[in-house]
Design a protein around this motif. Sequence first.
Motif, PDB file in Angstrom:
ATOM      1  N   THR A  38       1.098  -1.420  -0.128  1.00 22.73           N
ATOM      2  CA  THR A  38      -0.141   0.093  -0.093  1.00 22.73           C
ATOM      3  C   THR A  38       0.727   1.231   0.083  1.00 22.73           C
ATOM      4  N   ASN A  65      -5.106  -2.515  -2.477  1.00 21.41           N
ATOM      5  CA  ASN A  65      -6.117  -1.899  -1.727  1.00 21.41           C
ATOM      6  C   ASN A  65      -6.565  -2.377  -0.371  1.00 21.41           C
ATOM      7  N   PHE A  66      -6.750  -1.940   0.826  1.00 20.07           N
ATOM      8  CA  PHE A  66      -6.979  -3.039   1.638  1.00 20.07           C
ATOM      9  C   PHE A  66      -8.553  -2.924   1.863  1.00 20.07           C
ATOM     10  N   SER A  67      -8.877  -4.368   2.036  1.00 25.53           N
ATOM     11  CA  SER A  67     -10.207  -4.551   1.761  1.00 25.53           C
ATOM     12  C   SER A  67     -10.630  -6.190   2.228  1.00 25.53           C
ATOM     13  N   PHE A  68     -11.727  -6.383   2.506  1.00 30.13           N
ATOM     14  CA  PHE A  68     -11.973  -7.640   3.266  1.00 30.13           C
ATOM     15  C   PHE A  68     -12.532  -8.428   2.086  1.00 30.13           C
ATOM     16  N   ASN A  69     -12.969  -7.704   1.223  1.00 32.23           N
ATOM     17  CA  ASN A  69     -13.734  -8.624  -0.154  1.00 32.23           C
ATOM     18  C   ASN A  69     -12.619  -8.954  -0.965  1.00 32.23           C
ATOM     19  N   HIS A  70     -11.990 -10.046  -1.101  1.00 24.08           N
ATOM     20  CA  HIS A  70     -10.965 -10.257  -2.104  1.00 24.08           C
ATOM     21  C   HIS A  70     -11.413 -10.661  -3.490  1.00 24.08           C
ATOM     22  N   GLU A  73     -11.021  -7.576  -5.073  1.00 26.41           N
ATOM     23  CA  GLU A  73      -9.685  -7.084  -5.300  1.00 26.41           C
ATOM     24  C   GLU A  73      -9.155  -7.735  -6.587  1.00 26.41           C
ATOM     25  N   TYR A  76     -10.387  -6.433  -9.782  1.00 28.95           N
ATOM     26  CA  TYR A  76     -10.047  -5.237 -10.042  1.00 28.95           C
ATOM     27  C   TYR A  76      -8.532  -5.474 -10.620  1.00 28.95           C
ATOM     28  N   THR A 208      -9.690 -13.315   8.515  1.00 34.40           N
ATOM     29  CA  THR A 208      -9.868 -11.695   9.183  1.00 34.40           C
ATOM     30  C   THR A 208      -9.000 -11.571  10.456  1.00 34.40           C
ATOM     31  N   TRP A 226     -18.883  -9.923   7.714  1.00 41.95           N
ATOM     32  CA  TRP A 226     -18.104  -8.896   7.171  1.00 41.95           C
ATOM     33  C   TRP A 226     -16.747  -9.302   6.790  1.00 41.95           C
TER      34      TRP A 226
END
Length: 330
Positions: A38, A65-70, A73, A76, A208, A226
């Motif tokens: 990052t 990008n820091f995100s929990f929904n890989h 990502e 993307y 997580t 989440w």
Amino acid sequence: MGNTNLKLRFKPVSHSWVALHPQPKGVIQFIAGAFFGTFGPMLFYRYLLQCLYEQGYTIILLPFNFSFNHYVEAGYLMREQYEILPELVRMASVAGYDYEAYLDDKNFSWIGHSLGCKYISMLEGFTALPPEAQDREKFIRNLLFYTSDESQIERVIADVNILFEELRRKILEDRKLIYTYVKREIKINSVFIKGQVSILLAPAIADTGSAIRPQFLADIIDNLGWGVKPTVEETQNLIKDSGLFNIMGLVCFKSDNIAKLTCEWFTNILKKPPQQFLENLKGGHLKPLGIQLGKYVINLFDKPLIESVQERNRGFEHHVIQLLEELKKK
């Protein structure tokens, strides 16, 4: 090692950073670990990237990008590959550089570190998704049946279908653009990364709990639905069910506790890669970081803090470069 007169210079392209090689034999797409990916991967991984560049590769640093929904990502990152592709050809032709290597996506390779490897694993797993929508739905349902509820499964199916259509559109767009720039056709072998070599450095397919401390907080986030998606188990199932991962190299480090479980899973359960594409090296989880000062490489995050360039290459970079060359012969 390679040609040491070449200066590694990154330019922003789309959301990524690109260092064009004047005579590239291929492209390396690099996805760093969570924190370092990052905040300035071109600085933290400077020495490794310079070595790869000197071997004759154009380097693309993909954003993290820091995100929990890989799932989102990973999608993307795929979109980003198709955003950058025509730009590589255009920039190279304007600069008078060779662009032949960019015209076949088999010349594109992936190197990931830590959590970055999870994304590469997902992209490789996605390569097994059937092209027809109903077959794809069946594949995803089988994959998530035991680990997700109906609404989560529906969401993943919808996301993946949108991604598929979008990538197909992008590929058509890329073909047109590249033809406009250099009057050449481009060979794209699959929507995802089929036939592309990947090297995983200290892979950490984590949950997580590794992103959120203390553990009880991570549990609450998971229970609310989440948490990190896909979970460790789902990612492993995707890797297993895809039946792929045949041109992958794996680098593990002896005193690395963060990637230990993932490394063991690949070698003991998946039984991939075969021995000749597996390296167990000295060092900890952050061994791939480091910058060169004169004849030394300095890594503030691993021991030894200072190594001569020769020692460092012997202990790490040399292995990565050899893996890359051997895998490309497959």
